[in-house]
Write a protein that holds these residues in place. Structure first.
Motif, PDB file in Angstrom:
ATOM      1  N   ALA A  13       0.834  -1.207   0.000  1.00 29.72           N
ATOM      2  CA  ALA A  13       0.000   0.000   0.000  1.00 29.72           C
ATOM      3  C   ALA A  13       0.865   1.252   0.000  1.00 29.72           C
ATOM      4  CB  ALA A  13      -0.929  -0.006   1.212  1.00 29.72           C
TER       5      ALA A  13
ATOM      6  N   TYR B  98      -6.939   3.303   3.801  1.00 25.07           N
ATOM      7  CA  TYR B  98      -6.276   2.095   4.298  1.00 25.07           C
ATOM      8  C   TYR B  98      -6.819   1.714   5.674  1.00 25.07           C
ATOM      9  CZ  TYR B  98      -2.530  -1.195   5.372  1.00 25.07           C
ATOM     10  OH  TYR B  98      -1.823  -2.328   5.698  1.00 25.07           O
TER      11      TYR B  98
ATOM     12  N   LEU C  46      -5.311   8.521   1.206  1.00 26.61           N
ATOM     13  CA  LEU C  46      -4.914   7.124   1.050  1.00 26.61           C
ATOM     14  C   LEU C  46      -4.783   6.445   2.409  1.00 26.61           C
ATOM     15  CD1 LEU C  46      -2.193   7.322  -1.769  1.00 26.61           C
ATOM     16  CD2 LEU C  46      -4.618   6.756  -1.995  1.00 26.61           C
TER      17      LEU C  46
ATOM     18  N   LEU D 270      -5.048  -2.407  -4.345  1.00 25.95           N
ATOM     19  CA  LEU D 270      -5.062  -3.060  -3.038  1.00 25.95           C
ATOM     20  C   LEU D 270      -6.069  -4.210  -3.005  1.00 25.95           C
ATOM     21  CD1 LEU D 270      -3.228  -0.771  -2.034  1.00 25.95           C
ATOM     22  CD2 LEU D 270      -4.672  -0.634   0.001  1.00 25.95           C
TER      23      LEU D 270
ATOM     24  N   GLY E  59       1.077   3.858  -2.895  1.00 25.71           N
ATOM     25  CA  GLY E  59       0.703   5.186  -2.435  1.00 25.71           C
ATOM     26  C   GLY E  59       1.725   6.241  -2.801  1.00 25.71           C
TER      27      GLY E  59
ATOM     28  N   TRP F  49      -5.527   3.377  -6.822  1.00 24.78           N
ATOM     29  CA  TRP F  49      -4.818   2.843  -5.658  1.00 24.78           C
ATOM     30  C   TRP F  49      -5.666   1.793  -4.941  1.00 24.78           C
ATOM     31  CZ3 TRP F  49      -6.068   2.982  -0.443  1.00 24.78           C
ATOM     32  CH2 TRP F  49      -5.055   2.646   0.458  1.00 24.78           C
ATOM     33  N   GLN F  50      -6.928   2.140  -4.714  1.00 21.52           N
ATOM     34  CA  GLN F  50      -7.816   1.217  -4.012  1.00 21.52           C
ATOM     35  C   GLN F  50      -8.001  -0.080  -4.791  1.00 21.52           C
ATOM     36  OE1 GLN F  50      -9.896   1.924  -0.745  1.00 21.52           O
ATOM     37  NE2 GLN F  50      -9.160  -0.149  -1.106  1.00 21.52           N
TER      38      GLN F  50
END
Length: 271
Positions: free
Chosen positions: A29, A70, A66, A126, A33, A122-123
């Motif tokens: 992450a 998380y 971010l 993950l 990130g 980004w999400q």
């Protein structure tokens, strides 16, 4: 320029592959990130903010969001839905540029669009990492984007006649898009045959591939649209010979949310 591109690729490629496929959990992450935060710093410039205070501030806001995401994974589904809604909205904006530019004329609106582009990407990564065969899924979406780019480049150069979005990116053609899509469909069929997919599974995979490839083109064109509006050739000069971070991930920022949503509908993973 060619020497710069090669040297930069030789340095960055092993680092990127190691980060994507060897890191897990919080380290993964953080790695993704960092890339997205740099993208945020570049996006503020595309949004019309040339001064470093605003650019650094926007990058810091990205990093803070971010971290929040998380800590609160319950927000993941909402982030992905917002991402998909943005990319669907981006289609008419790109195809109708420059007339559509009044829809995102304000600086604040452009920064908000940056959030809708960067946070879901980004999400999505993950989520893919956490799902079964996560590394292979990440490799798959990257392979689709790369294959589409390569196919579009060669077919477009050989047969490109009808411009896709001449006011945004004059070099792209409908023939190039078709060539890139066809190449990806061939790869999907090959994978399906190798893995022994049933006919229904292959049809669903081909439909998903089509959506991912087409939206990846929108991702590429969207960044080009904002660069053209800002009068910029590259998002930055962070990567010698390659431009900026956004120049390298523009297609992926759109492809990843679509890829995740398609897999979710297919029952691959849960939010």
């Amino acid at each position: 320029m060619l020497k710069q591109r090669i040297l930069t690729a030789l340095v960055l490629l092993p680092l990127a592959l190691a980060g994507f496929f060897l890191l897990e959990g919080g380290a993964f992450a953080l790695f993704i990130g960092a890339v997205v935060t740099l993208g945020g710093w570049e996006w503020a410039r595309l949004a019309g903010f040339a001064g470093q205070p605003v650019r650094v501030g926007f990058a810091a806001a990205i990093a803070a969001l971010l971290l929040l995401l998380y800590w609160l994974p319950v927000l993941a589904a909402g982030v992905m839905v917002l991402g998909i809604l943005w990319w669907l909205l981006a289609v008419p904006l790109v195809l109708n540029y420059p007339q559509s530019s009044h829809c995102w004329a304000s600086g604040g609106g452009r920064l908000a669009i940056g959030l809708l582009i960067l946070l879901p990407a980004w999400q999505g990564l993950l989520l893919l990492k956490q799902w079964p065969l996560g590394n292979y899924l990440i490799l798959a979406v990257m392979a689709l984007v790369w294959t589409a780019d390569i196919g579009a480049y060669f077919v477009g150069r050989a047969f490109g006649r009808r411009k896709l979005a001449p006011q945004v990116s004059p070099g792209k053609s409908w023939e190039g898009v078709a060539g890139g899509l066809f190449a990806c469909l061939l790869v999907t069929v090959a994978v399906g045959l190798f893995r022994g997919w049933l006919a229904g599974e292959l049809v669903l995979a081909l439909a998903g591939t089509t959506l991912v490839v087409l939206i990846s083109v929108v991702g590429d064109l969207t960044e080009s649209m904002f660069k053209r509006q800002a009068g910029l050739k590259d998002s930055s000069n962070l990567l010698p010979g390659h431009g900026g971070v956004l120049d390298r991930i523009d297609s992926l920022t759109a492809a990843i949310p679509m890829f995740v949503i398609m897999l979710w509908f297919a029952g691959w993973g849960v939010f």
